[in-house]
Design an enzyme around this catalytic site. Structure first.
Site, PDB file in Angstrom:
ATOM      1  N   ASN A  10       0.886  -1.171   0.000  1.00 29.52           N
ATOM      2  CA  ASN A  10       0.000   0.000   0.000  1.00 29.52           C
ATOM      3  C   ASN A  10       0.917   1.212   0.000  1.00 29.52           C
ATOM      4  O   ASN A  10       1.491   1.556   1.025  1.00 29.52           O
ATOM      5  CB  ASN A  10      -0.896  -0.021   1.250  1.00 29.52           C
ATOM      6  CG  ASN A  10      -1.722   1.251   1.386  1.00 29.52           C
ATOM      7  OD1 ASN A  10      -1.786   2.053   0.460  1.00 29.52           O
ATOM      8  ND2 ASN A  10      -2.337   1.430   2.554  1.00 29.52           N
ATOM      9  N   TRP A  11       1.085   1.804  -1.172  1.00 27.16           N
ATOM     10  CA  TRP A  11       2.059   2.905  -1.304  1.00 27.16           C
ATOM     11  C   TRP A  11       1.560   4.189  -0.662  1.00 27.16           C
ATOM     12  O   TRP A  11       2.332   5.139  -0.494  1.00 27.16           O
ATOM     13  CB  TRP A  11       2.363   3.140  -2.784  1.00 27.16           C
ATOM     14  CG  TRP A  11       3.166   2.044  -3.447  1.00 27.16           C
ATOM     15  CD1 TRP A  11       3.463   0.798  -2.930  1.00 27.16           C
ATOM     16  CD2 TRP A  11       3.776   2.095  -4.741  1.00 27.16           C
ATOM     17  NE1 TRP A  11       4.216   0.084  -3.838  1.00 27.16           N
ATOM     18  CE2 TRP A  11       4.424   0.858  -4.959  1.00 27.16           C
ATOM     19  CE3 TRP A  11       3.830   3.058  -5.728  1.00 27.16           C
ATOM     20  CZ2 TRP A  11       5.127   0.567  -6.126  1.00 27.16           C
ATOM     21  CZ3 TRP A  11       4.530   2.777  -6.910  1.00 27.16           C
ATOM     22  CH2 TRP A  11       5.179   1.542  -7.103  1.00 27.16           C
ATOM     23  N   LYS A  12       0.270   4.271  -0.352  1.00 26.36           N
ATOM     24  CA  LYS A  12      -0.319   5.489   0.222  1.00 26.36           C
ATOM     25  C   LYS A  12      -0.027   6.699  -0.681  1.00 26.36           C
ATOM     26  O   LYS A  12      -0.009   6.554  -1.894  1.00 26.36           O
ATOM     27  CB  LYS A  12       0.171   5.686   1.659  1.00 26.36           C
ATOM     28  CG  LYS A  12      -0.044   4.413   2.499  1.00 26.36           C
ATOM     29  CD  LYS A  12       0.084   4.625   3.963  1.00 26.36           C
ATOM     30  CE  LYS A  12      -0.174   3.297   4.686  1.00 26.36           C
ATOM     31  NZ  LYS A  12      -0.236   3.420   6.125  1.00 26.36           N
ATOM     32  N   HIS A  95      -9.630   1.735   4.084  1.00 23.94           N
ATOM     33  CA  HIS A  95      -8.418   1.836   4.898  1.00 23.94           C
ATOM     34  C   HIS A  95      -8.698   2.773   6.075  1.00 23.94           C
ATOM     35  O   HIS A  95      -9.455   3.743   5.940  1.00 23.94           O
ATOM     36  CB  HIS A  95      -7.249   2.360   4.051  1.00 23.94           C
ATOM     37  CG  HIS A  95      -5.947   2.265   4.772  1.00 23.94           C
ATOM     38  ND1 HIS A  95      -5.557   3.208   5.702  1.00 23.94           N
ATOM     39  CD2 HIS A  95      -4.975   1.329   4.735  1.00 23.94           C
ATOM     40  CE1 HIS A  95      -4.378   2.834   6.191  1.00 23.94           C
ATOM     41  NE2 HIS A  95      -4.008   1.711   5.627  1.00 23.94           N
ATOM     42  N   GLU A  97      -7.089   5.099   7.285  1.00 27.84           N
ATOM     43  CA  GLU A  97      -6.796   6.516   6.998  1.00 27.84           C
ATOM     44  C   GLU A  97      -7.959   7.163   6.254  1.00 27.84           C
ATOM     45  O   GLU A  97      -8.268   8.343   6.460  1.00 27.84           O
ATOM     46  CB  GLU A  97      -5.484   6.618   6.207  1.00 27.84           C
ATOM     47  CG  GLU A  97      -4.281   6.356   7.111  1.00 27.84           C
ATOM     48  CD  GLU A  97      -3.081   5.716   6.426  1.00 27.84           C
ATOM     49  OE1 GLU A  97      -2.979   5.768   5.200  1.00 27.84           O
ATOM     50  OE2 GLU A  97      -2.247   5.146   7.161  1.00 27.84           O
ATOM     51  N   GLU A 167      -6.104  -4.628  10.169  1.00 27.12           N
ATOM     52  CA  GLU A 167      -5.042  -3.668  10.466  1.00 27.12           C
ATOM     53  C   GLU A 167      -5.348  -2.919  11.759  1.00 27.12           C
ATOM     54  O   GLU A 167      -6.117  -1.945  11.744  1.00 27.12           O
ATOM     55  CB  GLU A 167      -4.920  -2.654   9.327  1.00 27.12           C
ATOM     56  CG  GLU A 167      -4.576  -3.270   7.992  1.00 27.12           C
ATOM     57  CD  GLU A 167      -3.887  -2.262   7.069  1.00 27.12           C
ATOM     58  OE1 GLU A 167      -2.742  -2.526   6.692  1.00 27.12           O
ATOM     59  OE2 GLU A 167      -4.478  -1.217   6.774  1.00 27.12           O
ATOM     60  N   GLY A 173       2.116   2.206  10.727  1.00 27.96           N
ATOM     61  CA  GLY A 173       3.121   3.261  10.614  1.00 27.96           C
ATOM     62  C   GLY A 173       3.802   3.622  11.925  1.00 27.96           C
ATOM     63  O   GLY A 173       4.511   4.619  12.012  1.00 27.96           O
ATOM     64  N   SER A 213       2.862  -2.250  10.264  1.00 25.89           N
ATOM     65  CA  SER A 213       4.300  -2.400  10.528  1.00 25.89           C
ATOM     66  C   SER A 213       4.821  -3.799  10.214  1.00 25.89           C
ATOM     67  O   SER A 213       5.729  -4.295  10.891  1.00 25.89           O
ATOM     68  CB  SER A 213       4.639  -1.996  11.969  1.00 25.89           C
ATOM     69  OG  SER A 213       4.278  -0.640  12.193  1.00 25.89           O
ATOM     70  N   GLY A 234       2.625  -1.091   4.221  1.00 20.90           N
ATOM     71  CA  GLY A 234       2.815   0.313   3.885  1.00 20.90           C
ATOM     72  C   GLY A 234       4.288   0.635   3.726  1.00 20.90           C
ATOM     73  O   GLY A 234       4.888   0.411   2.670  1.00 20.90           O
ATOM     74  N   GLY A 235       4.895   1.149   4.783  1.00 23.25           N
ATOM     75  CA  GLY A 235       6.275   1.631   4.748  1.00 23.25           C
ATOM     76  C   GLY A 235       7.248   0.677   4.071  1.00 23.25           C
ATOM     77  O   GLY A 235       8.049   1.091   3.215  1.00 23.25           O
TER      78      GLY A 235
HETATM   79  P1  PGA Z   1       2.503   0.224   7.607  1.00 22.22           P
HETATM   80  O1  PGA Z   1       1.071   0.499   6.920  1.00 22.22           O
HETATM   81  O2  PGA Z   1       3.005  -1.075   7.044  1.00 22.22           O
HETATM   82  O3  PGA Z   1       3.344   1.394   7.229  1.00 22.22           O
HETATM   83  O4  PGA Z   1       2.258   0.132   9.092  1.00 22.22           O
HETATM   84  C1  PGA Z   1       0.175  -0.536   6.673  1.00 22.22           C
HETATM   85  C2  PGA Z   1      -1.102   0.006   6.100  1.00 22.22           C
HETATM   86  O5  PGA Z   1      -1.545   1.091   6.527  1.00 22.22           O
HETATM   87  O6  PGA Z   1      -1.691  -0.610   5.198  1.00 22.22           O
END
Ligand code: PGA
Length: 250
Positions: A10-12, A95, A97, A167, A173, A213, A234-235
């Site tokens: 998930n590149w956000k 998601h 967010e 999640e 994050g 994470s 994500g990251g």
């Molecule tokens: P993260 O994000 O791996 O940076 O914690 C995961 C996500 O929000 O899908």
């Protein structure tokens, strides 16, 4: 039949179109693994160049969001037919967010899930609890309420194709991963819920990811759990490390 693992980045809101193509090139040889479905969920503007750059590879492309209407006066939105025409296969729905910053609620997300399926896209439906909810002991109750609302009116045949991403918000994050036991407990709870809502065959088929994470250091332990069928990352999806997550079994 064993469920195939699905590892999705998930590149956000990261990577310009040219940076996106450079990342695809950097990762190309690192993310080869026939035993795993690999997906890059990328910003809308990166979709076309990333579909092009991943042609002939084992990587499928996903969107990070979409709107539920077919077309029309919805300034700034992107429709399911646009995604399909561009070569997108998956779409992240709900998601945390988007739920938090953009106030997307379960009524809206249910419409998006239905539209995604009706258009031939596979939704990656996100759910998860806040730290406060976990401390209050209402994690499972909360997640059940999200999933029941988000899947209202969705058929068993569609749910068999669905990907659910568990999640925990406190793990996204933050560098704080849920322990593999905590993640397994909730993923199992989600599978039991799907069995209650539908039937055993549907629960066996639905793929449930963990996200929050996840990285090269913890992926193997999380993915060894019986009800964790993949990861939403994500990251760690923005660097070479992603190849190690995809190849957690090598
Ligand atoms: P993260 O994000 O791996 O940076 O914690 C995961 C996500 O929000 O899908």
């Amino acid at each position: 039949m064993a469920r195939k693992k699905i590892i999705a980045g998930n590149w956000k809101m990261n990577k310009t179109p040219s940076e996106a193509v450079a990342l695809v090139e950097e990762l190309k040889d690192l993310v080869k693994n026939d035993e795993v479905d690999v997906v890059y969920c990328v910003p809308a503007i990166d979709i076309v160049p990333v579909v092009e750059a991943t042609k002939g590879t084992n990587v499928a492309v996903g969107a990070e969001n979409m709107y539920f209407e077919e077309s029309g006066a919805y300034t700034g939105e992107i429709s399911a037919p646009m995604l399909v025409d561009a070569g997108v296969k998956y779409v992240i729905i709900g998601h945390s967010e988007r739920r938090d910053y953009f106030k997307e609620d379960d009524v809206l997300l249910n419409k998006k899930v239905k539209k995604a399926f009706a258009s031939g896209l596979t939704p990656i439906l996100c759910c998860g609890e806040s730290l406060e909810q976990r401390e209050d002991g209402i994690t499972m109750e909360w997640i059940k309420s999200q999933i029941i609302a988000d899947l209202a009116g969705v058929s068993a045949d569609d749910v068999k194709k669905l990907v659910i991403a568990y999640e925990p918000i406190w793990a996204i994050g933050t560098g704080k991963t849920a322990t593999s036991d905590q993640a397994q407990e909730v993923c199992k709870g989600i599978r039991d819920l799907i069995a209650d809502m539908y039937d055993a065959a549907t629960a066996e088929a639905v793929r449930i990811q963990y996200g929050g994470s996840m990285n090269a250091g913890n992926a193997a332990e999380l993915l060894a759990k019986p009800d964790i069928d993949g990861g939403l990352i994500g990251g760690a999806s923005l660097k070479a490390d992603f190849g190690k997550v995809v190849n957690y079994n090598k």
